[in-house]
Design a protein around this motif. Structure first.
Motif, PDB file in Angstrom:
ATOM      1  N   VAL A  18       0.646   3.957   1.558  1.00 29.59           N
ATOM      2  CA  VAL A  18       0.883   4.485   2.906  1.00 29.59           C
ATOM      3  C   VAL A  18       1.944   3.636   3.618  1.00 29.59           C
ATOM      4  N   THR A  19       1.892   2.329   3.402  1.00 30.98           N
ATOM      5  CA  THR A  19       2.919   1.455   3.986  1.00 30.98           C
ATOM      6  C   THR A  19       4.298   1.847   3.482  1.00 30.98           C
ATOM      7  N   ILE A  26       5.465   4.829   5.336  1.00 29.06           N
ATOM      8  CA  ILE A  26       5.842   4.459   6.705  1.00 29.06           C
ATOM      9  C   ILE A  26       7.208   3.761   6.695  1.00 29.06           C
ATOM     10  N   LEU A  51      -2.172  -7.721  -3.405  1.00 21.61           N
ATOM     11  CA  LEU A  51      -2.123  -6.277  -3.169  1.00 21.61           C
ATOM     12  C   LEU A  51      -2.460  -5.995  -1.712  1.00 21.61           C
ATOM     13  N   GLU A  52      -1.687  -5.093  -1.105  1.00 18.22           N
ATOM     14  CA  GLU A  52      -1.961  -4.761   0.288  1.00 18.22           C
ATOM     15  C   GLU A  52      -3.074  -3.722   0.372  1.00 18.22           C
ATOM     16  N   ALA A  53      -4.073  -4.009   1.220  1.00 15.82           N
ATOM     17  CA  ALA A  53      -5.143  -3.046   1.478  1.00 15.82           C
ATOM     18  C   ALA A  53      -4.937  -2.485   2.879  1.00 15.82           C
ATOM     19  N   ARG A  54      -5.597  -1.359   3.149  1.00 15.32           N
ATOM     20  CA  ARG A  54      -5.616  -0.821   4.514  1.00 15.32           C
ATOM     21  C   ARG A  54      -7.046  -0.428   4.828  1.00 15.32           C
ATOM     22  N   ARG A  57       4.593  -9.111   3.940  1.00 15.39           N
ATOM     23  CA  ARG A  57       4.341  -8.271   2.761  1.00 15.39           C
ATOM     24  C   ARG A  57       5.202  -8.716   1.587  1.00 15.39           C
ATOM     25  N   HIS A 102       0.844  -1.199   0.000  1.00 18.43           N
ATOM     26  CA  HIS A 102       0.000   0.000   0.000  1.00 18.43           C
ATOM     27  C   HIS A 102       0.885   1.257   0.000  1.00 18.43           C
TER      28      HIS A 102
END
Ligand SMILES: [Zn+2]
Lengths: 345, 823
Positions: free
Chosen positions: A115-116, A119, B519-522, B510, A113
């Motif tokens: 944002v990740t 960070i 895909l990474e979600a938040r 990850r 992501h």
């Protein structure tokens, strides 16, 4: 005539080598045909050699005959292969059988992501400066969230943090700062920590607010940590994260748990300082709240404020990601839309 | 808080920097300047005009025909859209050919049959204010034809300040001006041209004089109450300079008396209120708690029901104002008012805050009282106000001022050590240099040193925020200029605090999953209700919406909502994962105190846990022209689960053939169907993976099956260090074996038996074929196995391998009723 068989075998070996070379060197069909006629033709050198077998001593004739057949076989195979290869090459020259511009076989592309990524980059840069990452509870007590940080709920400053209460004295943390107190209670200086995590405030979900948001808190405490060190640490970070040409400025601000307090602005990455909608025409983007740790916080956690000094800062990685990628609406970050996420993969 | 640059320039003569420069300097020295607006730009052609005659438009009731004198030789006919135009009054006039700030040019034109040459305009048309109710009335006494900008002191620049909560002193022009004072430049207040020097009638709880009595009945809510009486005022429009000042900061002129109180508030931060004295019963005012159910109509026209927590100003019979927040409608100053009582009080910050909160009112007055006012400057503020009223509204001030409450003692002195400045700031400043920074903004250096060392400073009354040495250190830093500090990187310092292992774990997850196309979600922790079906989930008592009324107790249900979002956008291939925190309440033993400290009290009722959630559906690979890709299936999920389990936590994956254990139940919940796996570490279930139940996700008809996985990240420990196994230089021997077994025999049992039976020579065993059908007997299936044998010390012989193979056959026949296929 004992030498006849031996000399014929030698002659066969010679013509096998020559024949294979001639076939191998034939660059087109004509040359190949010439080689065939010369070596395997009715009047060719092999026929000639085979004709000489009758002159060999009778007891050696079968062996020499076998050898001659083997040579014939080898030359025939080589001729066949060369002919096929030449035909294929001819065909390729006319129209290629493979369109190399067709798409290759792909696999799905994954990605972290945006944002990740922010960070991680922040943590890496401060990690190089000696900071370690710690994790704290998201459900927190008012003591750690407010009292230890010198925040009085009766003061208008607390209005900035509209709080989700779960229970008497128990809340969803309004910032990741409570870990300042938890870390200092648990260990003596030197302390250098980062606290990435979610924090919560009662803001409606809209293009620039969310009821929960990522925050990274930083804290550095030791003997002799002064404002000069604080400022240069932050500037080091800014140059590495935003680029060496990015300028930063420190403006007076107020937080109950730091004094002196400062907001840090960097030159807008969109307009490079000339003013645009991203920076509200100021040319600057505010990236963090920060300052020297207030002595009242040291007193709350049992540090000697006359001996230790330090600095603390807090950043919102979501906002930084939005500026970095030109994302207009914060809600896009949390929709889990694969078409959105793939853009940053 | 808005500030007028012209007003600042009047207070600090010689302040000749440009407005932009002033804004920049203030931002860097005190507080952020967020707004920058030119007020009264483009008004050059607008002039003052007097209405000579006014009559109703013959063809339109709502229009007036006016004849105006705009300073020219001839009177001008103007059609005007305002309902009330006063003959003889003055208004702004836009001549034909002039352009309004909004950009349109006025032309002579016929309106309902009558010619209009120019127009009279309202505040909003001039972009001077928000009032569009009518034409802007100008004060009497102006010369027709005078440019409006000259009259109002325009153009001006309005700076919007974003003040920090500790610096209420900057909420007035004098406060802002002080930040620019220095180098011998002092403050110069406007001379109103009237003088009032009060003889004070004092009292602790009650003071009487000037024909009124003031009484503080709630001393915990009001420390001082000052009053002055001005009789015989003529209430009317304010003079143009004053109206101009108010307009410049975005205020609205009301009448000269009210405007005077507002002007003094904006000048020196003291909230003031004017009562029409004739409306007060008993010629008295008192500060008291409201009684339960007491009602008061405030100036905004709302009738408010009050309670004992609210503080009011009352006359003999009733509440007449919300103390420190807003005046009452019954006692406001109107055109008929003749005598006024000016209130100048000090209300307790907390009680004003309470009243402001319960009534939902936030006013200029409450903002300042909540943050604290300068009690030592109240006499001065009241005097300024009385003098201004005398100057602009006439009348006569009673020489007696009433004053109840304690005499303010001023703020305590604060010491600052040069050594402390060096320690905190890293600046080498001596006492004199420090004084040079502090004195221009009002701190008074006392002679001598404080007990603990350091120079002692008197704190000016407006800086109630300065009570500790560190507050003065901050003032030194601010005045020095944050950006004037030297840029000197310091030596590296280590941290003694160990890093939390969860961060490295999350990084490994990850890396692994993004490498597998995920895909990474938040998401943000809140869920509408507990779709996990878990009674222990944490409810948020004051949620913003029903959509956000619980904290998530599992990750997969949250990701299934994200999956639905993707379905709604027509996306069929979705592979999402998220690493996040889930929450639960904990049932407590009746008297378990858990040994938690007082500071942690309450947290023992909650449990937080780090989890991985993962959802995937759609094609196994992106479509390619050379072949079609199948959809992700159970075996893709299984291999992913195995990668996660073995790659992250030395775990194994087991089919949940005999139902799900309680931990798997907790991790999986309602979405987990019958085709499911447990992820196991050291015999403990740490995660589940499986098909998503049809009822758990709202999927369109074109969707493929969805698969999901949930893993407790606390179980993801670091893997052991791999130990080297020597590589044999001798060749391997391969053999195949096809067997049939009854359906009831699981593959895994056969594989386990083969591995157990194999000697050290068996290097690998692999299933290469599964067949069910006509070639094998009913009730059976065929399993094809490939074996690889190798020895460390020699080349294997046929006899070695045959011995292994017959051992396998024997075991399989005996244990599983296997038949060796010979074909
Ligand atoms: Zn910009």
């Amino acid at each position: 005539m004992t030498g006849t068989a031996a000399s014929l075998l030698e002659r066969l070996a010679q013509l096998e080598g020559d024949g294979l070379a001639a076939i191998g060197n034939a660059g087109n069909g004509e040359a190949l045909e010439d080689a065939r006629v010369a070596y395997l033709g009715r009047n060719g050198v092999l026929a000639d050699a085979m004709g000489a077998i009758g002159t060999v001593e009778p007891e050696r004739r079968p062996a020499v005959g076998q050898r001659a057949n083997a040579v014939k076989q080898a030359l025939s195979v080589a001729l066949e292969a060369a002919s096929t290869a030449l035909a294929a090459a001819d065909a390729d020259a006319d129209h290629p059988t493979i369109d190399l511009t067709l798409p290759g076989r792909r696999t799905w592309r994954g990605g972290v992501h945006p944002v990740t990524r922010v960070i991680d980059e922040i943590c890496e840069i401060f990690g190089d400066m000696g900071f370690t990452r710690v994790q704290g509870p998201e459900i927190e007590t008012t003591w750690y969230n407010f009292t230890a940080l010198n925040i009085s709920l009766d003061h208008p400053a607390a209005d900035m943090m509209d709080t989700f209460y779960l229970d008497d004295g128990v809340i969803l943390r309004t910032h990741t700062s409570p870990m300042q107190a938890r870390v200092m209670e648990a260990s003596e200086p030197p302390v250098r920590v980062l606290v990435p995590g979610l924090a919560y405030r009662r803001d409606s979900f809209d293009p620039s607010h969310a009821p929960a948001f990522e925050q990274i808190e930083g804290l550095a405490v030791d003997e002799g940590v002064d404002f000069v060190e604080f400022r240069s640490a932050i500037q080091t970070f800014v140059r590495r994260f935003f680029g060496v040409d990015t300028k930063s400025r420190f403006r007076p601000s107020f937080y109950p748990f730091t004094e002196p307090s400062a907001e840090v602005d960097v030159t807008c990455s969109v307009c490079h300082g000339s003013g645009c909608s991203t920076c509200k025409r100021t040319g600057w983007i505010t990236i963090m709240g920060s300052g020297m740790v207030d002595p009242a916080v040291f007193e709350a956690v049992g540090y000697d404020p006359e001996r230790y000094t330090g600095y603390a800062f807090g950043m919102g990685p979501a906002r930084i990601a939005m500026v970095r990628h030109g994302i207009p609406d914060m809600r896009l970050l949390y929709e889990g839309d694969t078409a959105f996420l793939e853009q940053f993969a | 808080m808005n500030v007028s640059v012209n007003w600042l320039r009047e207070l600090v003569p010689g302040l000749d920097a440009s407005p932009e420069e002033l804004a920049e300097r203030f931002s860097m020295a005190a507080a952020a300047v967020e707004g920058f607006e030119v007020v009264g730009a483009g008004l050059d052609e607008i002039v003052v005009a007097r209405v000579l005659e006014v009559e109703r438009h013959p063809n339109a009731d709502r229009l007036s025909l006016c004849v105006v004198d705009a300073g020219g030789e001839e009177p001008i006919d103007v059609v005007c859209g305002a309902p009330v135009i006063v003959q003889g009054a003055l208004y702004p006039y836009v001549p034909v050919g002039a352009t309004l700030p909004a950009g349109f040019t006025i032309e002579a034109r016929k309106i309902r049959g009558e010619m209009s040459h120019g127009m009279l305009c309202s505040e909003i048309e001039l972009k001077l204010g928000r009032d569009k109710s009518g034409i802007m009335r100008l004060p009497d006494g102006l010369e027709p034809g005078t440019p409006l900008v000259d009259v109002l002191g325009l153009p001006d620049v309005r700076l919007g300040l974003d003040l920090n909560p500790n610096r209420v002193d900057l909420a007035c022009h004098k406060g802002v001006a002080r930040e620019f004072v220095g180098d011998g430049v002092g403050l110069t207040e406007r001379d109103f041209g009237a003088t009032w020097r009060a003889e004070w009638a004092d009292g602790d709880a009650e003071a009487a004089g000037a024909g009124v009595t003031v009484r503080i009945e709630a001393p915990d809510r009001c420390s001082r109450y000052l009053g002055a009486v001005v009789r015989g005022v003529e209430v009317g429009p304010s003079p143009a300079w004053l109206a101009g000042r108010l307009l410049a900061v975005g205020g609205r002129p009301i009448n000269n008396v009210v405007d005077a109180t507002n002007y003094v508030l904006l000048e020196c931060n003291q909230p003031l209120h004017a009562f029409d004295l004739s409306t007060l019963t008993g010629a008295e005012v008192k500060v008291r708690a409201a009684s339960a159910g007491e009602e008061l109509e405030t100036l905004d026209g709302e009738t408010r029901k009050l309670g004992p927590a609210d503080t009011v100003i009352a006359d003999r019979d009733r509440a007449i104002a919300l103390a420190g927040v807003m005046g009452g409608a019954d006692t406001e100053v109107t055109g008929e008012t003749v005598d006024v009582l000016i209130e100048c009080a000090a209300f307790d910050p907390l009680s004003v805050r309470k009243t402001a909160r319960t009534t939902g009112l936030s006013t200029d007055a409450s903002y300042r009282f909540e943050r604290g006012i300068d009690e030592t400057a109240q006499e001065e503020a009241l005097t300024r106000c009385v003098e201004l009223i005398l100057a602009i509204a006439g009348g006569e001030a009673d020489p007696v001022g009433v004053r109840a409450g304690a005499t303010p003692i001023g703020l305590e002195d604060v010491a600052v050590r040069a050594t402390r400045v060096r320690q905190v700031l890293g600046l080498d400043l001596d006492d004199d240099e420090i004084a040079g920074l502090l004195e221009p903004i009002g701190f008074i250096r006392r002679g001598g040193t404080a007990g603990g060392g350091g120079a002692l400073y008197g704190v000016p009354g407006w800086r109630g925020d300065v009570t500790r040495e560190i507050d003065l250190v901050e003032e030194v830093a601010r005045r020095f200029g944050y950006d004037n500090f030297p840029d000197e990187p310091r030596r590296f310092r280590p941290s003694v605090v160990p890093e939390h292992p969860g961060f490295k774990r999350a990084e490994r997850i990850r890396r692994l999953l993004t490498g597998r196309g995920m895909l990474e979600a938040r998401s943000l922790s809140f869920v509408p209700a507990d779709h996990h079906g878990n009674v222990a989930s944490v409810a948020v008592p004051n949620p913003l919406s029903a959509e956000e009324s619980y904290l998530r107790s599992a990750m997969v249900p949250v990701l299934l909502r994200r999956l639905e979002h993707n379905y709604s956008r027509g996306r069929r291939d979705v592979r999402l994962f998220e690493v996040g925190t889930v929450f639960d309440t904990v049932a407590l033993e009746p008297n378990a105190n858990g040994g938690t400290s007082q500071r942690d009290a309450g947290l023992e009722r909650y449990h937080e846990e780090s989890r991985l959630g993962l959802v995937l559906t759609g094609s196994r690979e992106p479509a390619h022209w050379d072949e079609t890709s199948a959809d992700l299936d159970l075996w893709d999920l299984k291999s992913l689960a195995e990668d996660v389990a073995s790659g992250l936590c030395d775990g194994v994956v087991e089919a949940c053939l005999t139902g799900v254990d309680s931990r798997a139940d907790a991790l999986g919940g309602a979405w987990l169907g019958t085709e499911s796996y447990r992820m196991v570490v050291d015999g403990q279930t740490v995660g589940v993976a499986g098909a998503v139940n049809a009822g758990a996700v709202d999927s369109p008809p074109w969707a493929a099956r969805a698969w999901a996985l949930e893993l407790d990240l606390a179980a993801v420990t670091s893997r052991g260090v791999a130990e080297y196994v020597s590589l044999s230089p001798y060749p391997a021997v391969r053999r195949d074996l096809a067997i049939t077994v009854p359906f009831s025999v699981p593959f895994a049992d056969v594989e386990d038996a083969l591995r157990e039976t194999g000697s050290g020579l068996l290097e690998a065993v692999r299933l290469f074929d599964v067949y069910e059908g006509t070639e094998v007997e009913d009730g059976r299936r065929s399993l094809g196995w490939a074996f690889r044998f190798r020895a460390d010390d020699r080349t294997l012989t046929d006899e070695d391998v045959e011995a292994e193979m017959s051992a396998f056959s024997a075991v399989l026949e005996k244990r599983f009723d296997a038949r060796i296929r010979t074909s």
